[in-house]
Design a protein around this motif. Structure first.
Motif, PDB file in Angstrom:
ATOM      1  N   VAL A   1      -1.091  -1.305  -7.029  1.00 38.13           N
ATOM      2  CA  VAL A   1      -1.222  -2.764  -7.110  1.00 38.13           C
ATOM      3  C   VAL A   1      -1.779  -3.309  -5.794  1.00 38.13           C
ATOM      4  O   VAL A   1      -1.702  -2.650  -4.751  1.00 38.13           O
ATOM      5  CB  VAL A   1       0.140  -3.423  -7.415  1.00 38.13           C
ATOM      6  CG1 VAL A   1       0.665  -2.943  -8.767  1.00 38.13           C
ATOM      7  CG2 VAL A   1       1.154  -3.135  -6.311  1.00 38.13           C
TER       8      VAL A   1
ATOM      9  N   ALA B   1       2.715  -0.275  -2.780  1.00 41.87           N
ATOM     10  CA  ALA B   1       1.405  -0.672  -3.298  1.00 41.87           C
ATOM     11  C   ALA B   1       0.604   0.548  -3.731  1.00 41.87           C
ATOM     12  O   ALA B   1      -0.059   0.539  -4.778  1.00 41.87           O
ATOM     13  CB  ALA B   1       0.639  -1.462  -2.239  1.00 41.87           C
TER      14      ALA B   1
ATOM     15  N   SER C   1       3.156  -6.463  -9.926  1.00 47.75           N
ATOM     16  CA  SER C   1       1.697  -6.416 -10.039  1.00 47.75           C
ATOM     17  C   SER C   1       0.992  -6.704  -8.719  1.00 47.75           C
ATOM     18  O   SER C   1      -0.234  -6.669  -8.641  1.00 47.75           O
ATOM     19  CB  SER C   1       1.224  -7.423 -11.090  1.00 47.75           C
ATOM     20  OG  SER C   1       1.635  -8.738 -10.741  1.00 47.75           O
ATOM     21  N   GLY C   2       1.765  -7.009  -7.681  1.00 49.78           N
ATOM     22  CA  GLY C   2       1.187  -7.270  -6.372  1.00 49.78           C
ATOM     23  C   GLY C   2       2.288  -7.355  -5.332  1.00 49.78           C
ATOM     24  O   GLY C   2       3.423  -7.734  -5.649  1.00 49.78           O
TER      25      GLY C   2
END
Length: 226
Positions: A87, A82, A57-58
């Motif tokens: 994300v 990313a 998620s990151g």
């Protein structure tokens, strides 16, 4: 789940973290083989921990200073992931990540990386109470100049060579605190922790604009006008 990537130097590291809990971490000596080892090691980390890249998620990436090739590989990989996963992306100073491993000492921390040409890349940080402070920003200098700036007991970390460690001890005596080599190895788990703090404040970087932090002085300068 957050993915942290550090390919700043000959030592590379990956970590998977969720809700401040370490899920998996892998650190290895890659030499200059960042291009051929990063993705296979990431696949290995995910497989061994039975996790999927789709759960990320990151992404947090070490943005330097460091080697040109290492930073290029790590940052381009982080940007690509990313963008494809949609994300957030956070770039963190490699010097800061190295220093953060020793934050609990409460002392000023001075990470040192070899910058070539007889110079070093360094900065200074300190944890005061619960506040993580930057005492001196990332810059290139020499060991001799750095020694003149240290007036209190300081932790020196990073990729210290034996000559530099000896010089620090000889000049600074008991003011120089040098942790054992094993505890100075950069671990992406600490990088993830710093990046997580930035993400929590809504501060992150654009995959199109994040750039490496090289710090290297230009080899050629324009002549002065007479």
């Amino acid at each position: 789940m957050l993915l942290a990537i550090d390919t700043s130097t000959d030592t590379a590291s990956l970590a998977l973290v969720e809700d401040s809990q370490m899920l998996a971490e892998l650190t290895w000596c890659c030499g200059q083989n960042h291009t051929t080892t990063l993705l296979p090691q990431l696949t290995c980390l995910l497989d061994q921990s039975r996790l999927s890249l789709s759960a990320v998620s990151g992404i947090i990436v070490a943005r330097g200073p460091g080697s040109f090739n290492g930073l290029r590989v790590g940052i381009s990989t982080a940007k690509g992931l990313a963008f494809s996963l949609g994300v957030p992306l956070v770039g963190v100073s490699t010097l800061e990540a190295a220093a953060y491993q020793h934050a609990e000492t409460g002392l000023p921390i001075c990470p040192i990386f070899n910058a070539g040409r007889g110079e070093i890349a360094t900065a200074r940080y300190q944890m005061k109470g619960k506040q993580w402070l930057k005492l001196a920003g990332e810059h290139i200098t020499t060991v001799d100049t750095l020694l003149l700036q240290i007036s209190t007991k300081t932790v020196f970390c990073g990729e210290l060579t034996l000559p530099i460690a000896s010089q620090l001890k000889e000049y600074l005596k008991q003011k120089a605190i040098i942790p054992p080599p094993a505890s100075r190895v950069r671990r992406a788990g600490f990088l993830a922790e710093l990046g997580q703090k930035q993400l929590a404040t809504g501060s992150y970087d654009s995959p199109t604009s994040l750039q490496p932090l090289y710090l290297r002085r230009p080899a050629i300068t324009k002549p002065k006008h007479r």
